[in-house]
Design an enzyme around this catalytic site. Structure first.
Site, PDB file in Angstrom:
ATOM      1  N   ARG A  46      -5.385   1.956 -13.211  1.00  0.00           N
ATOM      2  CA  ARG A  46      -4.004   2.082 -12.760  1.00  0.00           C
ATOM      3  C   ARG A  46      -3.387   0.739 -12.379  1.00  0.00           C
ATOM      4  NH1 ARG A  46      -1.905   6.874 -11.443  1.00  0.00           N
ATOM      5  NH2 ARG A  46      -3.923   7.721 -10.782  1.00  0.00           N
ATOM      6  N   TYR A  96     -12.701  -9.507  -1.998  1.00  0.00           N
ATOM      7  CA  TYR A  96     -13.356  -8.218  -1.798  1.00  0.00           C
ATOM      8  C   TYR A  96     -14.837  -8.413  -1.523  1.00  0.00           C
ATOM      9  CZ  TYR A  96      -9.270  -5.993  -4.087  1.00  0.00           C
ATOM     10  OH  TYR A  96      -8.018  -5.559  -4.425  1.00  0.00           O
ATOM     11  N   ARG A 147     -14.084   2.343   4.872  1.00  0.00           N
ATOM     12  CA  ARG A 147     -12.906   1.508   5.070  1.00  0.00           C
ATOM     13  C   ARG A 147     -11.621   2.325   5.139  1.00  0.00           C
ATOM     14  NH1 ARG A 147     -11.725  -0.969   0.069  1.00  0.00           N
ATOM     15  NH2 ARG A 147      -9.940   0.379  -0.152  1.00  0.00           N
ATOM     16  N   ASN A 169       0.832  -1.207   0.000  1.00  0.00           N
ATOM     17  CA  ASN A 169       0.000   0.000   0.000  1.00  0.00           C
ATOM     18  C   ASN A 169       0.866   1.257   0.000  1.00  0.00           C
ATOM     19  OD1 ASN A 169      -2.393  -1.428   0.040  1.00  0.00           O
ATOM     20  ND2 ASN A 169      -2.819  -1.077   2.204  1.00  0.00           N
ATOM     21  N   HIS A 183     -15.471  -3.482   0.211  1.00  0.00           N
ATOM     22  CA  HIS A 183     -15.395  -2.795  -1.083  1.00  0.00           C
ATOM     23  C   HIS A 183     -16.745  -2.329  -1.612  1.00  0.00           C
ATOM     24  CE1 HIS A 183     -14.348  -2.524  -5.504  1.00  0.00           C
ATOM     25  NE2 HIS A 183     -13.302  -1.913  -4.967  1.00  0.00           N
ATOM     26  N   HIS A 231     -15.630   3.701 -14.847  1.00  0.00           N
ATOM     27  CA  HIS A 231     -15.445   2.867 -13.669  1.00  0.00           C
ATOM     28  C   HIS A 231     -16.704   2.065 -13.353  1.00  0.00           C
ATOM     29  CE1 HIS A 231     -14.656   2.284  -9.203  1.00  0.00           C
ATOM     30  NE2 HIS A 231     -13.523   1.860  -9.748  1.00  0.00           N
ATOM     31  N   ARG A 248     -11.157  -3.964 -14.417  1.00  0.00           N
ATOM     32  CA  ARG A 248     -10.049  -4.835 -14.018  1.00  0.00           C
ATOM     33  C   ARG A 248     -10.475  -6.288 -14.239  1.00  0.00           C
ATOM     34  NH1 ARG A 248      -6.364  -1.585 -11.366  1.00  0.00           N
ATOM     35  NH2 ARG A 248      -7.210   0.175 -10.158  1.00  0.00           N
TER      36      ARG A 248
END
Length: 876
Positions: free
Chosen positions: A470, A533, A629, A69, A657, A500, A440
């Site tokens: 990314r 997730y 979160r 992270n 998530h 997205h 993704r």
């Protein structure tokens, strides 16, 4: 380096933005900087590594997550701020009024505070693992036997792959790759005179050798070897890149599993590699570079394919400026200024840590252990369950089109039904088209293969790939090429907005006309992350949602930002305005003295307009609960501003998530699911989707999910007005016997999914038995001796994962995490049914006071056991 020194060093070279007079006025007291809030989140991740209730290898993995992270944070956020600090225009953060340079100083200061905690946590876990036979050995801890073994190992498996470099006038300082490890070797410049003398002697001997024709071949070869082993002049630094071909974890001889890391093996052979020099000392270093690339930079869409443009842009990422230098040991007074000069870094950008500079190796340690040893060090295995609402023996498409909406809850329920739906659609002659957005994808994806099969079967498949996701850019480029080769229509979204959204629309031609099957999700179409997730996925045949989905894909194909939707909210035009409008409605209700309330579950909260509106609602008396979160730029509980707002966070085994928006009191709360966090980038810079949950049963299920999440007393923590979080276990209950009881909501959801899957299987078995008995009764034929009894059939049908939920031994103390052996021999944590109910009652009331509580009923475990008993009695 001391913190004050780091802050002073950060002022060394002020940028133009530092010299601008700060914006007038102080920031609102209920706002905080997003970068500092993110660092607080990562600290909560690190604290999972110190949580004694977490198995040891999992604790090590949490430390590894903290590392990765932070690596990404420096690459993206610090990289972006570094770029902004060089802009002449005056720029300030809207929440804290800090300039980019001021934010950078605060970030480096905070990180220098986090590193000591990082070291302590890692060392604590390392020593605990050593005690259970997983021994991470450092060079000064090696035995003579291990040193001897490593000498032979290095000669055979490491040295042949090394590519050492020297740095002097003729060998310039090389490019250090982002995130790569290097062994830096300090060579003693005082040895130069001795080397010069050695060279002179070798030259003299060489001349004598030429004159003497009868010189033995052995002596000639020896002299040649000596001549080759004379180093270059003016060399004081050497580098050895860590070879990618070699295993990072090197197993050592001895009892248990002992290992040393590759970089330390390379350090041990550095003197041999640089034998022509005098090695003074070695160190391990790692450079982190800015990776915040601008995908719109210098693109000409008329002349260049966008995919090729992205490939070119990605190559630039590896060459961007450094933002951090890490070393395993303190850099010497000679070496540090040299490296800082070559990398254009300041002293405060250097971090020294005894923790390995790349912790990615931790995820593979379990593969070196026996099954028994591993079971005690990792979480009990959990497999996402087949959802109880769907019959796995019937086509998914038939069930979806015949019944109501289907809601899947990842990772507790599997993504397999949706993948199976796509497979069926790829072969269904009535299916006309499949359209989907892909942000993704897993590198190995059954979902993607199903879409490719559909195209190859003649279906019209449209896939919108977001090539700017990314660090997934390369993977998306590869998949988009495969999709095109299969005949799919591939589009890349908008120039100015990332897409997205997570939406899929299957269009069928039926006897009753066109039918749309629409799937909407809060998370990506990635089978790998769907096992880690927490996300929600809705599958619906609603004609209204189907029409909106068709309109959405039409707008995407035309690169048109639109708000022409009936029920969907689509950013950037709709999501934020409609959130603000719904909050305004709750403010009106509060002012009229009517029931009201707000709830948000999101990954981050950074949008100032939304934060200000929530603060306004708080001042009007609207009770607001936010399950966040990560980043929260909103500070709750600030007197006069946010007294009626509570912000809580869960960091646990699964990554929270899903995004949920709730407007109103619990009895009639309007629930929306979304792909968007409450961040300015999601609201204003991305194409996002939020949609209402119209089915009452599904709405109740989501409310129950919220209740259980807010009942967590093991992992849930609350953000306080002082901007710190309550410690782990702060909300834990104490039983009458004085035992601390911690309720882990994620464990509860795993147990619930197992039980529901088992109960669903039992129902299917019961139907099969009843059907068989009906057939046998009608034909008056007794079952043969070889026919399995109902009990045998049931046992053979129930999956092992479901069996483990009810065949466990006596309940263990949830606070200590004591395991109990299940029927399969796997350690599973057990929960006391009464504990779950008591925690739900007490803690939910404390966290969510404005939501009316559902009536008390027996726990799911009790109800499941009662159902099993009734079923067993009925068969008897």
């Amino acid at each position: 380096m001391h913190i004050k020194e780091a802050l002073c060093m950060a002022n060394d070279n002020p940028t133009s933005s530092d010299q601008v007079i700060p914006a007038a006025g102080n920031p609102a007291p209920y706002l905080q900087n997003r970068e500092l809030s993110w660092l607080d989140f990562n600290e909560r991740v690190l604290e999972q590594g110190a949580d004694e209730s977490v198995p040891l290898l999992q604790r090590l993995n949490f430390i590894s997550i903290f590392w990765s992270n932070l690596q990404e944070f420096f690459m993206v956020r610090v990289g972006s701020l570094t770029d902004l600090s060089l802009v002449k225009k005056h720029i300030v953060d809207s929440k804290s009024n800090m300039t980019p340079s001021e934010q950078l100083r605060a970030i480096y200061l905070r990180c220098h505070e986090l590193y000591p905690a990082y070291e302590r946590t890692f060392e604590q876990v390392r020593l605990l693992l050593n005690k259970v036979g997983v021994t991470h050995v450092r060079p000064d801890e090696l035995t003579d036997e291990q040193r001897s073994y490593l000498a032979e190992y290095a000669e055979a498996n490491v040295t042949p792959f090394l590519s050492p470099q020297i740095i002097n006038a003729r060998h310039p300082f090389p490019h250090l790759e982002n995130g790569a490890l290097y062994i830096v070797v300090r060579l003693d410049e005082e040895a130069d005179n001795a080397q010069d003398q050695a060279k002179s002697e070798h030259k003299k001997k060489g001349k004598k050798g030429k004159k003497s024709k009868g010189k033995p071949a052995k002596e000639s070869t020896k002299n040649a070897s000596l001549s080759q082993n004379v180093g270059a002049e003016g060399t004081m630094l050497g580098l050895i890149p860590l070879p990618r071909q070699c295993a990072r974890v090197v197993k050592l001889p001895g009892d248990g599993f002992s290992f040393i890391l590759l970089e330390h093996v390379v350090e041990m052979v550095a003197e041999q590699v640089f034998s022509m020099y005098t090695v003074k000392h070695t160190n391990v270093i790692c450079v982190t570079r800015n990776a915040d690339i601008d995908a719109t930079e210098s693109t000409d869409e008329n002349d260049e394919d966008y995919r090729e443009h992205m490939k070119r842009i990605l190559k630039k990422r590896a060459r961007l400026a450094p933002v951090r230098l890490e070393s395993e040991r303190e850099l010497s007074d000679t070496l540090e200024p040299l490296l800082l000069d070559r990398l254009n870094l300041k002293k405060h950008q250097v971090f020294t840590t005894s923790v390995p500079l790349d912790l990615s190796f931790t995820w593979g340690l379990a593969s070196h252990l026996s099954e028994k040893q591993c079971a005690a060090l990792v979480y009990p295995p959990f497999t996402p369950q087949w959802p109880a609402c769907l019959d796995r023996k019937r086509p998914i498409m038939d069930q979806v089109t015949a019944g109501g909406d289907v809601l899947l809850s990842y990772p507790y329920e599997s993504m397999d039904p949706f993948v199976q739906l796509l497979r069926e659609a790829s072969r269904d002659p009535r299916v006309i088209s499949i359209k989907i957005t892909l942000y993704r994808l897993a590198s190995q994806s059954h979902l993607a293969e199903a879409l490719i099969d559909a195209a190859e079967n003649g279906k019209e498949v449209t896939a919108l790939f977001e090539l700017r996701a990314r660090f997934d850019e390369s993977n998306n480029i590869e998949w988009s090429q495969r999709f095109e080769q299969a005949g799919c229509n591939v589009i890349y979204g908008f120039r100015d907005y990332k897409v997205h959204s997570k939406i899929c629309c299957i269009t069928r031609q039926t006897d009753d006309g066109i039918q749309h099957i629409t799937q909407l999700g809060t998370g990506n179409y990635n089978e790998k992350t769907a096992k880690l997730y927490t996300d929600l996925s809705l599958i619906t045949t609603s004609p209204t949602i189907g029409r909106d989905a068709t309109e959405f894909f039409r707008n995407m194909a035309l690169e048109n930002v639109s708000d022409n939707y009936d029920v969907l909210w689509v950013a950037p035009l709709q999501v934020k305005p409609l959130i603000l409008k719904n909050i305004d409605h709750q403010i009106e209700l509060a002012r009229r003295g009517e029931p009201c309330g707000l709830f948000f579950k999101t990954n981050s909260v950074t949008d100032k307009e939304i934060i200000d509106k929530i603060a306004e609602a708080s001042q009007a008396g609207v009770k607001t609960v936010m399950l966040v979160r990560g980043i929260s730029c909103l500070v709750p509980g600030v007197e006069g501003y946010t007294e009626n707002v509570r912000v809580v966070s869960i960091v646990g085994r699964m990554l929270e998530h899903s995004r949920i928006y709730g407007f109103g009191p619990r009895t009639n709360m309007k629930i929306y699911l979304a792909s968007a966090d409450l961040m300015t980038r999601n609201m204003d810079k991305r194409v996002e989707i939020a949609w209402p949950v119209l089915d009452e049963k599904l709405r109740d299920r989501i409310l129950s999910y919220i209740d259980v999440s807010l009942s967590d007393t093991a992992k849930l923590r609350e953000l306080l007005p002082n901007r710190r979080y309550t410690p782990l276990g702060f909300f834990a209950q104490v039983s009458p016997e004085g035992k601390t009881i911690r309720f882990d909501s994620q464990v509860h959801f795993m147990d619930e999914a197992r039980l529901e899957a088992r109960m669903s299987t039992e129902v299917e078995v019961e139907r099969e038995v009843e059907k068989r008995e009906a057939v046998e009764g009608a034909t008056n034929v007794a079952p043969s001796a070889g026919t399995a009894t109902p009990a045998t059939s049931e046992a053979a049908t129930v999956p092992p994962e479901a069996m483990s939920a009810t065949n466990s031994a006596a309940p263990a103390d949830a606070a200590s995490g004591s395991p109990s052996a299940d029927a399969t021999g796997t350690s599973e944590p057990a929960l006391e049914p009464d504990t779950i109910e008591r925690a739900e009652e007490v803690t939910t009331t404390a966290i969510l006071p404005h939501i009316e509580q559902p009536p008390h009923k027996p726990s799911l475990l009790v109800r499941a056991l009662a159902t099993a008993i009734r079923f067993s009695n009925r068969r008897k």
